[in-house]
Motif scaffolding. Structure first.
Motif, PDB file in Angstrom:
ATOM      1  N   VAL A   1       0.875  -1.177   0.000  1.00 11.67           N
ATOM      2  CA  VAL A   1       0.000   0.000   0.000  1.00 11.67           C
ATOM      3  C   VAL A   1       0.907   1.221   0.000  1.00 11.67           C
ATOM      4  O   VAL A   1       1.725   1.399   0.902  1.00 11.67           O
ATOM      5  CB  VAL A   1      -0.942  -0.004   1.223  1.00 11.67           C
ATOM      6  N   HIS A   2       0.789   2.051  -1.037  1.00  8.53           N
ATOM      7  CA  HIS A   2       1.627   3.241  -1.202  1.00  8.53           C
ATOM      8  C   HIS A   2       0.762   4.475  -0.971  1.00  8.53           C
ATOM      9  O   HIS A   2      -0.205   4.703  -1.709  1.00  8.53           O
ATOM     10  CB  HIS A   2       2.220   3.249  -2.617  1.00  8.53           C
ATOM     11  N   ASN A   3       1.074   5.216   0.086  1.00 11.49           N
ATOM     12  CA  ASN A   3       0.296   6.411   0.428  1.00 11.49           C
ATOM     13  C   ASN A   3      -1.192   6.107   0.560  1.00 11.49           C
ATOM     14  O   ASN A   3      -2.057   6.874   0.133  1.00 11.49           O
ATOM     15  CB  ASN A   3       0.518   7.518  -0.612  1.00 11.49           C
ATOM     16  N   GLY A   4      -1.501   4.946   1.145  1.00  4.18           N
ATOM     17  CA  GLY A   4      -2.884   4.564   1.388  1.00  4.18           C
ATOM     18  C   GLY A   4      -3.576   3.922   0.198  1.00  4.18           C
ATOM     19  O   GLY A   4      -4.767   3.605   0.284  1.00  4.18           O
ATOM     20  N   VAL A   5      -2.840   3.687  -0.898  1.00  2.00           N
ATOM     21  CA  VAL A   5      -3.413   3.142  -2.124  1.00  2.00           C
ATOM     22  C   VAL A   5      -2.790   1.770  -2.397  1.00  2.00           C
ATOM     23  O   VAL A   5      -1.560   1.632  -2.400  1.00  2.00           O
ATOM     24  CB  VAL A   5      -3.163   4.082  -3.321  1.00  2.00           C
ATOM     25  N   LEU A   6      -3.624   0.766  -2.664  1.00  2.46           N
ATOM     26  CA  LEU A   6      -3.113  -0.566  -2.977  1.00  2.46           C
ATOM     27  C   LEU A   6      -2.410  -0.539  -4.338  1.00  2.46           C
ATOM     28  O   LEU A   6      -3.023  -0.195  -5.352  1.00  2.46           O
ATOM     29  CB  LEU A   6      -4.255  -1.578  -3.007  1.00  2.46           C
ATOM     30  N   VAL A   7      -1.130  -0.940  -4.350  1.00  3.18           N
ATOM     31  CA  VAL A   7      -0.367  -0.905  -5.601  1.00  3.18           C
ATOM     32  C   VAL A   7       0.219  -2.267  -5.997  1.00  3.18           C
ATOM     33  O   VAL A   7       0.564  -2.478  -7.153  1.00  3.18           O
ATOM     34  CB  VAL A   7       0.770   0.146  -5.529  1.00  3.18           C
ATOM     35  N   GLN A   8       0.359  -3.182  -5.038  1.00  2.33           N
ATOM     36  CA  GLN A   8       0.738  -4.567  -5.321  1.00  2.33           C
ATOM     37  C   GLN A   8      -0.215  -5.436  -4.507  1.00  2.33           C
ATOM     38  O   GLN A   8      -0.268  -5.315  -3.283  1.00  2.33           O
ATOM     39  CB  GLN A   8       2.190  -4.861  -4.924  1.00  2.33           C
ATOM     40  N   ASN A   9      -0.953  -6.319  -5.187  1.00  2.27           N
ATOM     41  CA  ASN A   9      -1.995  -7.104  -4.535  1.00  2.27           C
ATOM     42  C   ASN A   9      -1.606  -8.583  -4.524  1.00  2.27           C
ATOM     43  O   ASN A   9      -1.856  -9.306  -5.484  1.00  2.27           O
ATOM     44  CB  ASN A   9      -3.327  -6.908  -5.265  1.00  2.27           C
ATOM     45  N   HIS A  10      -0.942  -9.003  -3.463  1.00  4.63           N
ATOM     46  CA  HIS A  10      -0.502 -10.393  -3.323  1.00  4.63           C
ATOM     47  C   HIS A  10       0.232 -10.837  -4.592  1.00  4.63           C
ATOM     48  O   HIS A  10      -0.078 -11.867  -5.194  1.00  4.63           O
ATOM     49  CB  HIS A  10      -1.679 -11.315  -3.015  1.00  4.63           C
ATOM     50  N   THR A  11       1.190 -10.024  -4.988  1.00  5.43           N
ATOM     51  CA  THR A  11       1.946 -10.255  -6.209  1.00  5.43           C
ATOM     52  C   THR A  11       2.955 -11.381  -6.009  1.00  5.43           C
ATOM     53  O   THR A  11       3.738 -11.350  -5.061  1.00  5.43           O
ATOM     54  CB  THR A  11       2.686  -8.969  -6.625  1.00  5.43           C
ATOM     55  N   ALA A  12       2.945 -12.354  -6.899  1.00  6.13           N
ATOM     56  CA  ALA A  12       3.913 -13.448  -6.860  1.00  6.13           C
ATOM     57  C   ALA A  12       5.182 -13.012  -7.575  1.00  6.13           C
ATOM     58  O   ALA A  12       5.131 -12.480  -8.691  1.00  6.13           O
ATOM     59  CB  ALA A  12       3.334 -14.692  -7.522  1.00  6.13           C
ATOM     60  N   LEU A  13       6.333 -13.231  -6.941  1.00  3.29           N
ATOM     61  CA  LEU A  13       7.606 -12.863  -7.532  1.00  3.29           C
ATOM     62  C   LEU A  13       8.193 -14.041  -8.311  1.00  3.29           C
ATOM     63  O   LEU A  13       8.017 -15.202  -7.924  1.00  3.29           O
ATOM     64  CB  LEU A  13       8.592 -12.409  -6.458  1.00  3.29           C
ATOM     65  N   ALA A  14       8.905 -13.722  -9.377  1.00  8.81           N
ATOM     66  CA  ALA A  14       9.527 -14.750 -10.212  1.00  8.81           C
ATOM     67  C   ALA A  14      10.908 -15.141  -9.703  1.00  8.81           C
ATOM     68  O   ALA A  14      11.524 -16.076 -10.225  1.00  8.81           O
ATOM     69  CB  ALA A  14       9.628 -14.264 -11.651  1.00  8.81           C
ATOM     70  N   GLY A  15      11.385 -14.436  -8.690  1.00 11.05           N
ATOM     71  CA  GLY A  15      12.704 -14.719  -8.131  1.00 11.05           C
ATOM     72  C   GLY A  15      13.325 -13.439  -7.616  1.00 11.05           C
ATOM     73  O   GLY A  15      12.655 -12.413  -7.452  1.00 11.05           O
ATOM     74  N   GLU A  16      14.631 -13.482  -7.363  1.00 12.35           N
ATOM     75  CA  GLU A  16      15.340 -12.316  -6.859  1.00 12.35           C
ATOM     76  C   GLU A  16      15.495 -11.261  -7.951  1.00 12.35           C
ATOM     77  O   GLU A  16      15.440 -11.553  -9.143  1.00 12.35           O
ATOM     78  CB  GLU A  16      16.715 -12.730  -6.333  1.00 12.35           C
ATOM     79  N   THR A  17      15.707 -10.022  -7.526  1.00  9.28           N
ATOM     80  CA  THR A  17      15.863  -8.909  -8.439  1.00  9.28           C
ATOM     81  C   THR A  17      17.170  -9.030  -9.221  1.00  9.28           C
ATOM     82  O   THR A  17      18.230  -9.273  -8.642  1.00  9.28           O
ATOM     83  CB  THR A  17      15.860  -7.584  -7.652  1.00  9.28           C
ATOM     84  N   VAL A  18      17.066  -8.848 -10.520  1.00 13.11           N
ATOM     85  CA  VAL A  18      18.258  -8.762 -11.371  1.00 13.11           C
ATOM     86  C   VAL A  18      18.081  -7.585 -12.320  1.00 13.11           C
ATOM     87  O   VAL A  18      16.970  -7.269 -12.745  1.00 13.11           O
ATOM     88  CB  VAL A  18      18.499 -10.060 -12.172  1.00 13.11           C
TER      89      VAL A  18
END
Length: 260
Positions: A205-222
């Motif tokens: 939640v960014h500044n009270g606004v939902l911006v990622q909703n139970h987002t599944a990640l594909a792995g570590e950041t590259v």
């Protein structure tokens, strides 16, 4: 209907499963659906929504960096603490929590300078690494940067899972205003042989606004290539010193609630 047909009909009717409905067994006692145990523990909320609740681990309260260390050599963190806020020192490198976490709820507030310069990714770039799995920029990054009237690739703007998932909307306030992230992090699960059995998930939640909703990640950041998982059990939370001349980014009021 022939005798054979009757026998087939009876056999099918007998073999078919039966499903009870509410009409078959009307409730007679409301207490039958009441649950009394276990009783949830009491957690006292903060005096306002951004304040840490009673079971939170306060990572930064405006006074010191005792709970933080350098990611490069685990020495004491050397970012600047002043006027109740924490400001990036790019020469000091990334910092991470001394304590390790798995699943958690996190609150963090950050600020881009009002006189920010630059454009695109060179405009107030930093990052919140939800699990720091190594030195440098290893881990899972939630992007921090100025996305107020500042076009860039959408999976690299503020509140994106960097290079993986854009935010649902752009909820940025203008430079100089304080931004808030409220994060629910569900760590990935690995089998004994290191195989992934459940991916990482993040809700933001960014500044009270939902911006990622139970987002599944594909792995570590590259930065280049495709993300992949490396097994881990628990990890520190990391803040990035990106090194752009348009810094410094500042932080305040950082707390976490372990959910394990």
């Amino acid at each position: 209907m022939t005798c054979r047909t009757v026998l087939i009909f009876i056999a099918l009717a007998t073999a078919a499963p039966s499903f009870a409905t509410a009409a078959d067994h009307p409730p007679t006692d409301p207490k039958a659906t009441e649950q009394w145990q276990p009783v949830p523990k009491v957690v006292t909320p903060g005096k306002h929504d951004a304040a840490p609740p009673s079971d939170a681990v306060v990572l930064f309260d405006g006074r010191d960096l005792d709970r933080w260390e350098s990611t490069s050599d685990h020495s004491p963190a050397r970012w600047k603490v002043h006027d109740g806020v924490l400001t990036v020192d790019k020469k000091a490198g990334n910092i991470q929590t001394r304590q390790r976490f798995r699943n958690y709820q996190l609150h963090l507030e950050w600020q881009v300078p009002a006189d920010i310069a630059g454009e695109g990714q060179a405009r107030g770039n930093s990052g919140l690494f939800l699990a720091s799995t190594g030195s440098g920029d290893a881990g899972y990054e939630l992007q921090i940067m100025d996305s107020w009237n500042n076009p860039t690739y959408v999976n690299g703007q503020a509140a994106s899972v960097y290079k993986q998932m854009p935010p649902l909307v752009n909820a940025m306030r203008p430079p100089g205003a304080w931004q808030t992230y409220d994060v629910i992090w569900t760590a990935p699960v690995f089998a004994a042989d290191g195989a992934l059995t459940s991916p990482a998930y993040v809700t933001v939640v960014h500044n009270g606004v939902l911006v990622q909703n139970h987002t599944a990640l594909a792995g570590e950041t590259v930065y280049v290539g495709k993300p992949a998982y490396t097994p881990y059990t628990d990890a520190p939370i990391k803040l990035q010193a990106h090194g752009d001349p348009s810094q410094p980014i500042s932080f305040r009021n950082i707390w976490v609630r372990p959910l394990d």
